[in-house]
Enzyme design. Structure first.
Site, PDB file in Angstrom:
ATOM      1  N   SER A  17       0.709  -1.258   0.079  1.00  0.00           N
ATOM      2  CA  SER A  17       0.094   0.055   0.011  1.00  0.00           C
ATOM      3  C   SER A  17       0.979   1.315   0.176  1.00  0.00           C
ATOM      4  CB  SER A  17      -0.850   0.104   1.294  1.00  0.00           C
ATOM      5  OG  SER A  17      -0.159   0.023   2.524  1.00  0.00           O
ATOM      6  N   HIS A  66      -5.206  -4.227  -1.531  1.00  0.00           N
ATOM      7  CA  HIS A  66      -5.252  -3.259  -2.531  1.00  0.00           C
ATOM      8  C   HIS A  66      -5.081  -3.859  -3.879  1.00  0.00           C
ATOM      9  CE1 HIS A  66      -4.605   0.115   0.013  1.00  0.00           C
ATOM     10  NE2 HIS A  66      -4.215  -0.616   0.882  1.00  0.00           N
ATOM     11  N   LYS A  74     -11.766  -0.613  -0.035  1.00  0.00           N
ATOM     12  CA  LYS A  74     -11.033  -0.131  -1.046  1.00  0.00           C
ATOM     13  C   LYS A  74     -11.639  -0.158  -2.521  1.00  0.00           C
ATOM     14  CE  LYS A  74      -7.171  -0.744   1.947  1.00  0.00           C
ATOM     15  NZ  LYS A  74      -7.570   0.346   2.851  1.00  0.00           N
TER      16      LYS A  74
END
Length: 410
Positions: free
Chosen positions: A199, A227, A258
């Site tokens: 990240s 992610h 996310k």
């Protein structure tokens, strides 16, 4: 406190000075953080997430979030959340092992397991809780964890809580990992744990090679793909799909907050492992179930990921545009890479000054400091999304060029 005889008496629990001493000690620590440039404060966001955001009373192009596919405010997710709320209410009002396991849970878990080509899935309230729960439940003092040096803080804390022996290898250094695997032979359970897409650095783990090492040295593999899910791979199934090892990772965790635009987290893996976590993972057992609206949005988000591959294509088009533009104005950035783009600055005060100058120019890009990254590697982290327009990207590049020259970064 001094007694009538002149001797010093210990403070009692109800003595107000005990609390005053603690508050003063905390204030000294806060003052020290300010001196070091490490003090953090909360910014106020007014309105929805999107390519532009109203923050601290000002509109800015948003390069600090993780809404990679632009789903956080998608009308289909909003409608699904409203319908679920009308049917089930606002909250589950209990842990899942009591009365919080409403019928949306098995739907989401079965869908996630199929999506990730795993036997079973289990939902957690946050990605932090998922990593904490998995590692602390599966590993103990007789076991060993091989952990990448740049793993997320939740993995680090899960390792600490497990009491297992932790052997840290340099970031993505396969040779060093193999040396540790060869050296450590006395452990019970052996776990290699990495992030899929890191990240803070935006690079990916070499999962194909890690899977081969795990097989050779008798280890279980665990990947946090927070992610990568929805973003990487031909169909958005994440880092494992991109690396050609989908279905070969033993345990995968990830955030649903996310690219999927919602909230919560998942664990996928072997059915026995999932059953064990239900019985032994304390962050799962002792946490209230997720609100029904959250689960409904996850189902809708997964459908959009599967039905609309053009969102990923737009994300990669925007990412390439941004990376090439950054190179052209003088930043040391690879023209190829993921949607997370770190711009190395160095120095806490300097990176936060750059962040503020960008905000003054209408671009919100967060400065990242210790302990999120090692000292000396402070950076601006840009996160590109599918919903950014070319005008947004070009305006950000102009602001970055001006601010970068002002701070002599380019």
């Amino acid at each position: 406190m001094i007694s009538a005889e002149g001797t010093k008496m210990p403070l009692t629990r109800d003595d107000p000075r005990l609390h005053e001493d603690m508050v003063q000690s905390l204030q000294r620590e806060l003052d020290g953080l300010k001196v070091e440039g490490l003090y953090r404060s909360l910014r106020l966001v007014d309105g929805p997430q999107g390519p532009r955001i109203h923050i601290d009373g000002k509109e800015a192009i948003h390069f600090a979030g993780s809404d990679y596919l632009g789903l956080a405010c998608h009308p289909r997710l909003t409608q699904a959340a409203c319908q679920a709320t009308m049917r089930y209410g606002c909250g589950a009002a209990a842990a899942r092992l009591i009365s919080g396991n409403h019928d949306l849970y098995p739907q989401v878990e079965e869908r996630l397991a199929r999506f990730k080509q795993a036997e079973a899935a289990l939902l957690f309230s946050t990605g932090y809780q998922a990593n904490l729960g998995v590692i602390s439940a599966l590993m103990g003092f007789q076991d060993v964890v091989f952990s990448d040096a740049l793993n997320h803080a939740s993995i680090v804390d899960g390792c600490r809580l497990s009491r297992a022996k932790v052997m840290i290898f340099p970031h993505n250094d396969l040779a060093a990992l193999e040396d540790l695997l060869r050296e450590e032979t006395s452990a019970g359970r052996r776990l290699i744990v990495v992030d899929g897409l890191y990240s803070m650095d935006g690079d990916v783990a070499p999962l194909r090679e890690i899977v081969e090492l795990a097989k050779r040295y008798g280890c279980v593999t665990m990947v946090d793909d927070s992610h990568g899910i929805g973003v990487l791979g031909e169909t958005g199934r994440g880092t494992a799909e991109a690396a050609g090892v989908l279905g070969r990772i033993d345990i995968e965790t990830g955030s649903l907050a996310k690219a999927l635009g919602g909230f919560g987290a998942y664990v996928v893996g072997n059915r026995t492992v999932i059953e064990y976590l239900i019985n032994r993972a304390r962050p799962f057992i002792f946490t209230c179930a997720l609100p029904p609206a959250v689960l409904a949005t996850v189902l809708e988000a997964l459908t959009i990921v599967e039905q609309e591959p053009e969102r990923r294509q737009q994300l990669w088009d925007n990412t390439r545009h941004m990376r090439v533009g950054l190179r052209e104005i003088g930043f040391e950035v690879s023209p190829r890479g993921t949607q997370i783009i770190p711009l190395m600055v160095g120095g806490s005060e300097r990176v936060m000054r750059l962040s503020q100058e960008l905000l003054d120019c209408g671009v919100f890009a967060q400065g990242i400091r210790y302990p999120s990254v090692p000292r000396g590697t402070e950076r601006i982290r840009l996160t590109v999304t599918a919903s950014h327009s070319k005008a947004d990207l070009d305006a950000a590049l102009t602001a970055l060029a001006e601010a970068g020259r002002a701070l002599q970064l380019i």
